[in-house]
Design a protein around this motif. Structure first.
Motif, PDB file in Angstrom:
ATOM      1  N   ILE A   1     -40.365 -25.819   9.321  1.00  0.00           N
ATOM      2  CA  ILE A   1     -40.982 -27.240   8.979  1.00  0.00           C
ATOM      3  C   ILE A   1     -39.803 -28.016   8.021  1.00  0.00           C
TER       4      ILE A   1
ATOM      5  N   ARG B   1     -51.094 -39.296  -1.781  1.00  0.00           N
ATOM      6  CA  ARG B   1     -50.066 -38.717  -2.690  1.00  0.00           C
ATOM      7  C   ARG B   1     -48.798 -39.749  -2.450  1.00  0.00           C
TER       8      ARG B   1
ATOM      9  N   LEU C   1     -41.564 -21.915   1.011  1.00  0.00           N
ATOM     10  CA  LEU C   1     -42.071 -23.047   0.085  1.00  0.00           C
ATOM     11  C   LEU C   1     -43.113 -22.386  -0.796  1.00  0.00           C
TER      12      LEU C   1
ATOM     13  N   ASP D   1     -43.172 -22.852   4.897  1.00  0.00           N
ATOM     14  CA  ASP D   1     -44.495 -22.916   4.115  1.00  0.00           C
ATOM     15  C   ASP D   1     -45.138 -21.308   4.101  1.00  0.00           C
TER      16      ASP D   1
ATOM     17  N   ASP E   1     -47.837 -22.724   8.324  1.00  0.00           N
ATOM     18  CA  ASP E   1     -47.281 -23.753   9.347  1.00  0.00           C
ATOM     19  C   ASP E   1     -47.718 -23.426  10.748  1.00  0.00           C
TER      20      ASP E   1
ATOM     21  N   GLU F   1     -55.595 -28.554   0.864  1.00  0.00           N
ATOM     22  CA  GLU F   1     -54.565 -29.627   0.600  1.00  0.00           C
ATOM     23  C   GLU F   1     -54.892 -31.229   1.138  1.00  0.00           C
TER      24      GLU F   1
ATOM     25  N   MET G   1     -39.988 -27.221  -6.140  1.00  0.00           N
ATOM     26  CA  MET G   1     -40.102 -28.571  -5.662  1.00  0.00           C
ATOM     27  C   MET G   1     -40.864 -29.306  -6.438  1.00  0.00           C
TER      28      MET G   1
ATOM     29  N   SER H   1     -50.905 -26.713   3.736  1.00  0.00           N
ATOM     30  CA  SER H   1     -49.799 -25.942   4.159  1.00  0.00           C
ATOM     31  C   SER H   1     -49.645 -24.399   3.642  1.00  0.00           C
TER      32      SER H   1
ATOM     33  N   TYR I   1     -45.694 -34.877  -5.671  1.00  0.00           N
ATOM     34  CA  TYR I   1     -46.083 -36.241  -5.260  1.00  0.00           C
ATOM     35  C   TYR I   1     -46.269 -37.188  -6.274  1.00  0.00           C
TER      36      TYR I   1
ATOM     37  N   LYS J   1     -43.532 -24.487  -6.858  1.00  0.00           N
ATOM     38  CA  LYS J   1     -43.876 -25.892  -6.729  1.00  0.00           C
ATOM     39  C   LYS J   1     -45.094 -26.085  -7.234  1.00  0.00           C
ATOM     40  N   HIS J   2     -45.595 -27.242  -7.691  1.00  0.00           N
ATOM     41  CA  HIS J   2     -44.781 -28.626  -7.530  1.00  0.00           C
ATOM     42  C   HIS J   2     -44.847 -29.118  -9.178  1.00  0.00           C
TER      43      HIS J   2
ATOM     44  N   ARG K   1     -56.453 -27.789  -3.971  1.00  0.00           N
ATOM     45  CA  ARG K   1     -55.397 -26.831  -3.829  1.00  0.00           C
ATOM     46  C   ARG K   1     -55.550 -25.656  -4.994  1.00  0.00           C
TER      47      ARG K   1
ATOM     48  N   ASP L   1     -40.708 -32.559  -2.546  1.00  0.00           N
ATOM     49  CA  ASP L   1     -41.824 -32.373  -1.745  1.00  0.00           C
ATOM     50  C   ASP L   1     -41.686 -33.184  -0.342  1.00  0.00           C
ATOM     51  N   TRP L   2     -42.422 -33.072   0.674  1.00  0.00           N
ATOM     52  CA  TRP L   2     -42.511 -33.553   2.125  1.00  0.00           C
ATOM     53  C   TRP L   2     -42.692 -35.161   1.679  1.00  0.00           C
TER      54      TRP L   2
ATOM     55  N   TYR M   1     -49.117 -31.676 -11.293  1.00  0.00           N
ATOM     56  CA  TYR M   1     -50.010 -32.031  -9.980  1.00  0.00           C
ATOM     57  C   TYR M   1     -51.147 -31.305  -9.846  1.00  0.00           C
TER      58      TYR M   1
HETATM   59  C1  BGC Z   1     -47.056 -30.147   0.457  1.00  0.00           C
HETATM   60  C2  BGC Z   1     -46.030 -28.832   0.316  1.00  0.00           C
HETATM   61  C3  BGC Z   1     -45.367 -28.251   1.292  1.00  0.00           C
HETATM   62  C4  BGC Z   1     -44.869 -29.243   2.237  1.00  0.00           C
HETATM   63  C5  BGC Z   1     -44.180 -28.866   3.544  1.00  0.00           C
HETATM   64  C6  BGC Z   1     -46.402 -31.101   1.620  1.00  0.00           C
HETATM   65  O1  BGC Z   1     -47.379 -31.995   2.153  1.00  0.00           O
HETATM   66  O2  BGC Z   1     -47.440 -30.608  -0.614  1.00  0.00           O
HETATM   67  O3  BGC Z   1     -46.729 -27.907  -0.705  1.00  0.00           O
HETATM   68  O4  BGC Z   1     -44.635 -27.280   1.027  1.00  0.00           O
HETATM   69  O5  BGC Z   1     -45.790 -30.404   2.425  1.00  0.00           O
HETATM   70  O6  BGC Z   1     -45.309 -28.344   4.545  1.00  0.00           O
END
Ligand code: BGC
Length: 983
Positions: free
Chosen positions: A350, A478, A418, A368, A375, A738, A513, A674, A516, A465-466, A432, A548-549, A470
């Motif tokens: 990912i 986010r 992750l 993840d 994933d 999530e 990590m 995730s 957001y 994380k995070h 979450r 984070d992504w 959060y």
């Molecule tokens: C999530 C993270 C996750 C990442 C990668 C994000 O949207 O908040 O917890 O590790 O995506 O999938």
């Protein structure tokens, strides 16, 4: 489900012949007139004397302009021909400043070079040099200057025979990392099409479209593919090429596929090659015995160094810091930024960074997540959700849970897991909550540490994380201003940061990590106060912070200076933009070096440089031991909330069990997003688990009444069935995910009505709940027993059966408070949760969870730390020894199993500060899970450190005064208490 087709021997040999034939087919290279390949092509040089003599002047076809280097050895000039060619001749038109010694090298990928010409008696003037080789990149390296000046060329001309290089016969896809849209089952993984064994195959689900893809490891000149189809072939498909795994170009389109062996013509430069099937020729999925890729470069790229000194940091036994220094000393600015950001590809993992092959720096794969390998990957164990692990309060078992997950990440070839998620459960409606641990920072920190130590024991880096604060999805907005958390510094320091600090200092986590959300208007990934001060400095931590992504926003300057070290999934800010920020003087080189050092330090620490990747996304990594761990955690994390004596069930008295509720058959085993993990090989549902445990002498009946997964209530049938049975068990749940919060923690879809009706029909009704956090129970007074099983993962049914029958004595304790109603939450008003007007007000301050119920004197439905057992426990002998010279006091207490069964209790230590300190009434500072035989006692000891007694006033402050010490087995059951005088 389709069955595997038989494959007669005759067709086998035909196939073998085809494979050999396909391998032998190579496009012959025709003889043609010499062609000038280099003119006008991209060119780079070691240096330029000044801007009047750029490298481009050597390939511009104008013998009146020239490239000139600085006056130092060595110097090089390199041209990119744009594609692979057979090379025949190089012409050098030297200016007066010529080289007396030089080499000419060719390379397919710009990193691995072969020398095609070399001299130590260079003549200057115009040199016409015959060469024999092939490649896309050609480099002149001058090692000795003939004059006092640099080296200078009017023209640098590379000639070929006018044809592209011949298509190679080797299979560049062999054993390279694969991925696929789907697999029919574990027996047909994507890797089977790239294993060189035409007797094993990939097979997809029977749906369109389906794709199969391979990662060649680096961009290569692809000149052909071979597809060896099983009976289930695709009639229409394309072959697609990509350099980044995200943007694809179609290199071949087939609409009349005929199965068998096909060789669609393709050409282009690609790292990723994909077969995308859009129409199946049969009723089944798409299935390939083999998928081979041919390239026209001479040798497959490897991580063999081209650095003149080799890569002495690989396999070295020198201390990590020395190896990092050794490597960083030879890194260019471009090479440095490569380890600071993802490459934007969504495969093979990912998150992915690019390798720096010339320095032997491997690519990183990030995957993840907090409950195991996620994933969408298959072949993994679906472990219980992290909230379930927290509810065990058993750090040894949690370490086992982390170790099993780490083993599976390693087996998939993942470098960075992750997870864990360790954010505080501030409100039970956060989507979450299931993937994190607790409302209490001490418990969260200890559970996270045990998990991380387990994961990392397998050579996999964990990414906690995070960071930080959060705790709301905020309608999935986010990374926008509406995620702006308004919080005071003391609350941040006392509630939301300690678990991150613990996992850094005690857990030695490799990375974290950033989140957001914003913290008081500053995006978390730019929050220097959190990342630089609280985590890196105060916790004395040398790991790296990843984004984070998409949580990296703003600009490279704010992010780098704010404490972010690695951007994911792409490099919008930490690619060239970061170097530009250094040039502008906004980010210091020292800070960039610090970022690189942090990443490389962890890579060396975890052995990433010294081993080959240990698997691919297609590897099957689940195993019976890990499934056992999953079951043990699910059972130990389940919390017995009520029991009027109906449990445990006994074979003598229970001859019929009436099950109802959608979760009996299709349970909520895991949450979404995730943290979602697929079960493998199968998830055991409660019906099957209970039937297997009850045995043939017991009638187990089932009615799929109302539930999350069965939305057609059949309450009358469930009632009739319950009336006729010795006991009734109702399964109920809510799902979390999530990107979305819950509106309510009341059970939906008439599940409350179902429970109420069944309990009216049969007073021996047991309720089993699968919720990610707290849930209301309007029927509590009517039912005989309640078990909170959280999201228990794939071993759900076996774990529930073991608890119901007492094979496992319940020992889970709530890691979160259960309120009687939403109105009782400390975050009940909308400004607090989910927030309003671009603000999420943390106005409840430190009064989160039990701290709040205690402070406001509101009785929860079930308190934090609570959970029953089939035995009973007593507490005695509290001894508080005064502080020693280092400020640490000692607390001991004895716990006794006062019942008749073996069982475990969790001894919990809470401290209360003098009122003047303005702290919540009591706070968890220690816990210990103790396993006791009937009548057995154990004395547990807790160290109370100065930090345990401190509060935040801009720094940690411990005031003198009388502190209260409480010991018991829930936040509302503390039979022992005493005073600790702090001077
Ligand atoms: C999530 C993270 C996750 C990442 C990668 C994000 O949207 O908040 O917890 O590790 O995506 O999938």
């Amino acid at each position: 489900m389709r069955r595997r087709m038989s494959w007669p021997l005759a067709r086998w040999s035909a196939l073998a012949a085809l494979v050999v034939a396909a391998a032998a087919v190579a496009v012959p290279s025709a003889h043609a007139a010499p062609a000038l390949l280099s003119q006008g092509h991209p060119v780079t040089a070691s240096s330029v004397e000044n801007t009047v003599f750029p490298a481009t002047s050597a390939v511009d076809g104008d013998p009146g302009t020239r490239w000139s280097s600085v006056a130092a050895d060595p110097q090089w000039l390199q041209v990119d021909l744009g594609g692979p060619h057979v090379l025949t001749q190089v012409v050098l038109q030297w200016e007066a400043a010529y080289a007396s010694a030089f080499t000419i090298q060719a390379s397919a990928d710009g990193s691995q070079w072969s020398t095609v010409y070399s001299t130590t008696t260079g003549t200057g003037g115009t040199q016409t040099l015959p060469v024999s080789g092939n490649g896309r990149y050609v480099r002149l390296t001058a090692t000795q200057r003939a004059t006092q000046w640099g080296v200078s060329l009017w023209e640098f001309q590379v000639f070929g025979d006018g044809t592209a290089q011949a298509c190679g016969t080797a299979n560049a896809a062999l054993r390279q990392p694969p991925s696929a849209s789907s697999v029919q089952s574990d027996a047909f993984p994507a890797s089977a099409a790239f294993d060189g064994d035409a007797g094993t195959r990939w097979s997809s689900l029977a749906a369109d479209p389906q794709w199969l893809q391979v990662d060649l490891g680096s961009a290569r000149p692809v000149c052909g593919v071979d597809l060896i189809w099983e009976t289930a072939y695709a009639r229409a498909y394309t072959i697609q090429l990509s350099t980044n795994g995200t943007q694809w170009t179609t290199a071949a389109t087939i609409t009349t596929g005929a199965g068998g062996t096909e060789h669609p013509a393709v050409s282009g430069t690609a790292r990723y090659v994909r077969m995308n099937a859009t129409q199946r020729a049969t009723q089944w999925g798409d299935s390939l015995w083999e998928f081979a890729v041919h390239t026209s470069d001479s040798a497959p790229p490897t991580t063999t160094p081209t650095n003149p000194g080799g890569c002495p940091w690989v396999g070295s036994t020198a201390p990590v810091a020395d190896r990092v220094n050794q490597l960083m000393a030879v890194m260019t600015a471009q090479q440095k930024i490569k380890v600071l950001h993802g490459n934007g590809a969504t495969g093979p993992y990912i998150g992915n960074t690019d390798a720096v092959p010339e320095l032997c720096i491997p690519a990183l794969g990030l995957q993840d997540g907090p409950a195991g390998v996620g994933d969408g990957l298959d072949g993994v164990t679906q472990f219980p959700a992290p909230v379930s692990a927290a509810a065990t309060w058993d750090t040894a078992l949690i370490n086992r849970y982390g170790t099993a997950m780490g083993q599976e990440f390693a087996g998939k070839g993942v470098d960075i897991a992750l997870g864990p998620t360790l954010n505080i459960v501030r409100d039970p409606r956060w989507g979450r909550d299931f993937e994190t641990y607790s409302e209490d920072p001490h418990l969260a920190g200890q559970v996270a540490t045990a998990t991380v130590q387990g994961i990392q024991s397998q050579g996999v880096m964990a990414q906690a994380k995070h960071a930080a604060a959060y705790n709301v999805e905020a309608g999935a907005s986010r990374g926008t201003p509406s995620d702006n958390v308004i919080i005071d510094d003391r609350t941040l320091r006392e509630i939301y940061l300690p678990a991150f600090q613990t996992v850094a200092s005690q857990g030695q986590v490799a990375s974290m990590m950033c989140a957001y959300n914003q913290i008081n208007g500053v995006p978390a990934c730019q929050s220097s106060g959190v990342l630089n001060t609280a985590i890196k400095q105060d916790a004395n931590w040398n790991g790296f912070v990843g984004s984070d992504w998409g949580s990296a926003t703003g600009g490279p300057t704010q992010l780098a200076n704010g404490g972010l070290d690695m951007e994911m999934p792409g490099g919008a800010f930490f690619g060239q933009a970061l170097l530009d920020a250094v040039t502008r003087g906004e980010v210091t080189q020292a800070r960039v070096d610090d970022m690189v050092r942090r990443v490389l330090t962890q890579m060396f620490r975890f052995g990433v440089f010294d081993r080959a990747r240990r698997g691919t996304p297609a590897s099957v990594v689940t195993n019976p031991a890990n499934v056992t761990t999953a079951r043990d955690v699910a059972a130990a994390g389940s919390v017995l909330l009520k029991n009027n004596g109906v449990l445990p069930l006994t074979a003598a008295t229970v001859k019929s069990i009436a099950l109802s509720g959608g979760d009996g058959i299709d349970p909520q085993n895991i949450g979404g997003g995730s943290a979602k993990v697929n079960p493998s090989p199968v998830a055991v549902n409660p019906i099957n688990g209970i039937k297997a445990r009850a045995g043939s002498g017991v009638t187990v009946s089932y009615v799929d009444g109302a539930g999350e997964h069965v939305q057609t209530p059949n309450i009358p049938a469930a009632v009739a069935q319950a009336q006729a049975a010795d006991v009734a068990v109702v399964f109920a749940s809510y799902g979390e995910s999530e990107t979305q919060d819950l509106d309510t923690i009341d059970l939906q879809f008439q599940q409350n009505q179902l429970i109420d009706a069944v309990a009216t029909a049969n007073p021996r009704t047991i309720v089993v709940l699968n919720t990610g956090s707290a849930v209301t129970m309007p029927w509590l007074g009517k039912v005989a027993a309640v078990i909170e099983g959280w999201y228990p993962g794939q071993e759900n049914g076996n774990a529930v059966a073991a608890l119901l029958y007492g094979d496992v004595n319940p020992s889970g304790k709530l890691p979160v408070s259960f309120p009687k109603q939403i109105a009782d939450l400390p975050t009940a008003n909308v400004q607090q949760f989910p927030g309003a007007n671009d603000r999420i007000e943390y106005s409840e301050g430190m009064n989160v969870g039990y701290r709040s119920y205690d402070a406001r004197n509101i009785e929860p439905l079930f308190p934090f730390g609570f959970g029953l057992s089939y035995t009973t426990f007593g507490f005695s002998n509290l001894v508080v020894s005064p502080q020693g010279t280092n400020g640490t006091a000692t607390v001991t207490a004895t716990v006794t199993n006062t019942g008749t069964r073996a069982g475990a209790d969790v001894v919990q230590l809470y401290l209360g500060q003098p009122t003047a300190n303005g702290e919540p009434p009591k706070q968890l500072r220690g816990f210990r899970k103790v396993q006791l035989a009937p009548g057995q006692s154990q004395t547990v000891t807790f160290a109370v450190t100065p930090r345990d007694l401190a509060h935040w006033t801009g720094s940690w402050t411990t005031n003198a005064g009388q502190y209260r010490v409480y010991v018991g087995d829930s936040s509302r059951n503390v039979p022992l208490s005493a005073t600790l005088n702090v001077s």
